[in-house]
Design a protein around this motif. Structure first.
Motif, mmCIF file in Angstrom:
data_model
loop_
_atom_site.group_PDB
_atom_site.id
_atom_site.type_symbol
_atom_site.label_atom_id
_atom_site.label_comp_id
_atom_site.label_asym_id
_atom_site.label_seq_id
_atom_site.Cartn_x
_atom_site.Cartn_y
_atom_site.Cartn_z
ATOM 1 N N THR A 93 34.981 47.652 37.158
ATOM 2 C CA THR A 93 34.241 47.991 35.963
ATOM 3 C C THR A 93 32.935 48.694 36.309
ATOM 4 N N GLY A 94 32.681 49.765 35.577
ATOM 5 C CA GLY A 94 31.400 50.448 35.643
ATOM 6 C C GLY A 94 30.719 50.398 34.287
ATOM 7 N N ASP A 95 31.151 49.436 33.456
ATOM 8 C CA ASP A 95 30.663 49.331 32.085
ATOM 9 C C ASP A 95 29.432 48.427 32.060
ATOM 10 N N ASP A 96 28.274 49.037 32.075
ATOM 11 C CA ASP A 96 27.024 48.280 32.122
ATOM 12 C C ASP A 96 26.648 47.693 30.770
ATOM 13 N N PHE A 97 27.511 47.857 29.764
ATOM 14 C CA PHE A 97 27.306 47.245 28.456
ATOM 15 C C PHE A 97 28.159 45.988 28.261
ATOM 16 N N ASN A 98 29.327 45.929 28.911
ATOM 17 C CA ASN A 98 30.318 44.896 28.611
ATOM 18 C C ASN A 98 30.888 44.219 29.852
ATOM 19 N N TYR A 99 30.152 44.264 30.950
ATOM 20 C CA TYR A 99 30.686 43.806 32.228
ATOM 21 C C TYR A 99 31.069 42.328 32.238
ATOM 22 N N ALA A 100 30.336 41.486 31.540
ATOM 23 C CA ALA A 100 30.599 40.046 31.622
ATOM 24 C C ALA A 100 32.024 39.731 31.161
ATOM 25 N N GLU A 101 32.394 40.217 29.978
ATOM 26 C CA GLU A 101 33.726 39.901 29.478
ATOM 27 C C GLU A 101 34.816 40.633 30.249
ATOM 28 N N LEU A 102 34.503 41.819 30.779
ATOM 29 C CA LEU A 102 35.513 42.561 31.533
ATOM 30 C C LEU A 102 35.795 41.905 32.881
ATOM 31 N N ILE A 103 34.765 41.385 33.518
ATOM 32 C CA ILE A 103 34.959 40.677 34.784
ATOM 33 C C ILE A 103 35.681 39.357 34.545
ATOM 34 N N ALA A 104 35.305 38.645 33.512
ATOM 35 C CA ALA A 104 35.986 37.385 33.193
ATOM 36 C C ALA A 104 37.476 37.627 32.969
ATOM 37 N N GLY A 105 37.802 38.707 32.267
ATOM 38 C CA GLY A 105 39.195 39.110 32.094
ATOM 39 C C GLY A 105 39.880 38.445 30.909
ATOM 40 N N HIS B 291 45.785 43.493 36.450
ATOM 41 C CA HIS B 291 45.833 44.013 35.078
ATOM 42 C C HIS B 291 45.045 43.150 34.101
ATOM 43 N N GLY B 292 44.730 41.915 34.492
ATOM 44 C CA GLY B 292 44.117 40.985 33.570
ATOM 45 C C GLY B 292 42.634 40.755 33.770
ATOM 46 N N LYS B 293 42.030 41.479 34.692
ATOM 47 C CA LYS B 293 40.607 41.304 34.966
ATOM 48 C C LYS B 293 40.078 42.557 35.642
ATOM 49 N N SER B 294 38.771 42.703 35.620
ATOM 50 C CA SER B 294 38.133 43.794 36.345
ATOM 51 C C SER B 294 37.314 43.220 37.499
ATOM 52 N N ASP B 295 37.346 43.914 38.606
ATOM 53 C CA ASP B 295 36.358 43.702 39.649
ATOM 54 C C ASP B 295 35.115 44.489 39.229
ATOM 55 N N ALA B 296 34.164 44.668 40.112
ATOM 56 C CA ALA B 296 32.903 45.260 39.662
ATOM 57 C C ALA B 296 32.339 46.246 40.667
ATOM 58 N N LEU B 297 31.825 47.352 40.130
ATOM 59 C CA LEU B 297 31.021 48.303 40.899
ATOM 60 C C LEU B 297 29.965 48.813 39.909
ATOM 61 N N LEU B 298 28.813 48.166 39.924
ATOM 62 C CA LEU B 298 27.865 48.311 38.832
ATOM 63 C C LEU B 298 26.448 48.592 39.315
ATOM 64 N N ARG C 244 29.951 28.303 32.375
ATOM 65 C CA ARG C 244 28.719 28.493 33.128
ATOM 66 C C ARG C 244 28.548 29.954 33.537
ATOM 67 N N PHE C 245 29.650 30.622 33.891
ATOM 68 C CA PHE C 245 29.634 32.055 34.209
ATOM 69 C C PHE C 245 28.990 32.839 33.064
ATOM 70 N N HIS C 246 29.453 32.593 31.850
ATOM 71 C CA HIS C 246 28.918 33.321 30.702
ATOM 72 C C HIS C 246 27.490 32.896 30.379
ATOM 73 N N ALA C 247 27.164 31.637 30.621
ATOM 74 C CA ALA C 247 25.808 31.164 30.340
ATOM 75 C C ALA C 247 24.788 31.861 31.228
#
Length: 394
Positions: free
Chosen positions: A254-266, A275-282, A306-309
């Motif tokens: 993911t390079g989405d600096d607006f929505n990375y939390a939910e995209l990484i969580a998957g 297919h069900g989650k994104s790794d990160a390059l942000l 806790r991840f989302h918190a």
């Protein structure tokens, strides 16, 4: 005693702000992540260099590499010489190659350190690029230089290719050629025009869906040479759609600096794990490195709440840093590094510290405090007051 200071507002007035007084985020040590996470890292300018900063990049190499060591210590990889490092926006290819070499040398002393390096065509005089063959030669030159140093490649989007390509077939020809020569699987990079207007219409499609079809076709034809693709379109729907169509084993970074939390969580979609989650390059992982590390550690241990918190409060900060004009986000990244004591000054390559207004930076301060990202609050307040004084605010 609570820390307070007066900060400007968007309306042009001043208001008193009281820091929350909460503990800054401190990640646990030694936690292994279940996502690959690269931070696109910034460069630290040399403010004492006798150069014209708009014309010549002067880099403080020691502090720049020290910052990368910090990222590695937090379990993050370094995406080197990317747009966060002002690549093509103050940092030229010669300086970028030196940066890549220094980073790779430093990584040898850090067990497990990840480095992937930007490979592009920014050394070409774009006015002299007349054909896709010129673009191919440009890519090949940088590939050879980085691979000679032992580096893994991130194939950056090319302004030159966007300018001369006449159809999706031209993109297919270029990428098929360079991928066939790569010594190790690469990360492709699709950078949207909000980050760089010169990349409008990349992949040659008449719209995003058509461009995505071309990119996916290139990946499918070269799947063994593609580790993953980073897309920076700031559109989670498009990222998820593309993620679900990638060949088995090819990652979405993911390079989405607006929505990375939910995209990484998957979302757990499908039988193929990638297919069900994104790794990160942000780029935002430079600015929020402790929170990113802490959150990823919690995710790896199955603590999704806790991840989302931890990561959730950083999203408003990131959306502010990356607000339009998005290409000026580097200023916010460097500002936060200065507030947190990771560099001694707020000076940037190309004089880019001037690209954001004082009210913008004041709001960044507030949001960083709300996200528990002011690592040394007293220092952050002192430095913000110094910046305010320079702007006539006593």
């Amino acid at each position: 005693m609570a820390l307070t200071l007066k900060l400007p507002t968007a309306a042009g007035s001043l208001e008193s702000y009281r820091l929350r007084g909460t503990e800054p985020v401190r990640p646990a040590q030694g936690v292994k992540f279940n996502r690959i996470a690269y931070s696109a890292a910034h460069v630290v300018a040399d403010p004492l260099a006798a150069v014209d900063p708009w014309l010549t990049a002067a880099v403080d190499w020691d502090t720049t590499i020290a910052y990368r060591r910090r990222l590695w210590s937090l379990g993050l990889g370094v995406a080197e010489a990317m747009d966060t490092a002002q690549r093509g926006m103050g940092l030229d290819w010669k300086a970028s190659l030196e940066l890549i070499g220094r980073s790779l040398d430093a990584a040898k002393d850090v067990p497990g350190a990840l480095v992937a390096s930007g490979c592009g065509t920014d050394h070409l005089n774009i006015d002299e690029v007349k054909s896709v063959d010129d673009v191919i030669r440009g890519y090949e030159e940088q590939m050879a230089a980085i691979e000679k140093l032992g580096g893994r490649l991130i194939i950056m989007a090319s302004r030159a290719l966007a300018r001369v390509a006449k159809s999706p077939a031209d993109y297919e020809r270029v990428y098929d050629r360079i991928l066939s020569q790569a010594k190790q699987p690469v990360i492709l990079h699709w950078l949207g025009e909000m980050f760089d207007p010169a990349l409008a219409g990349y992949w040659g499609g008449k719209d995003t869906a058509a461009s995505m079809d071309t990119a996916l076709g290139v990946i499918a034809a070269n799947a063994a040479k593609v580790d993953g693709i980073k897309i920076s379109l700031l559109d989670k729907v498009q990222e998820i759609a593309m993620r679900r169509r990638l060949p088995a084993g090819v990652r979405m970074y993911t390079g989405d600096d607006f929505n990375y939390a939910e995209l990484i969580a998957g979302d757990g979609y499908g039988s193929e794990p990638t297919h069900g989650k994104s790794d990160a390059l942000l780029g935002i992982f430079d600015a929020i490195a402790p929170a990113a590390s802490a959150a990823l550690g919690e995710l790896a241990q199955g603590n999704l709440e806790r991840f989302h918190a931890i990561l959730g409060p950083t999203v408003p900060l990131s959306r502010h840093i990356f607000a339009a004009p998005t290409r000026f986000y580097k200023t916010g990244v460097v500002f936060l590094a200065w507030l947190n004591g990771h560099q001694s000054h707020f000076t940037m390559v190309g004089g880019q510290q001037s690209t954001r207004s004082l009210p913008h930076l004041a709001e960044l301060f507030r949001l960083a405090d709300a996200a528990n990202l002011l690592e040394q609050p007293e220092l952050a307040v002192s430095r913000t007051k110094a910046l305010l004084a320079v702007h006539g605010v006593e």
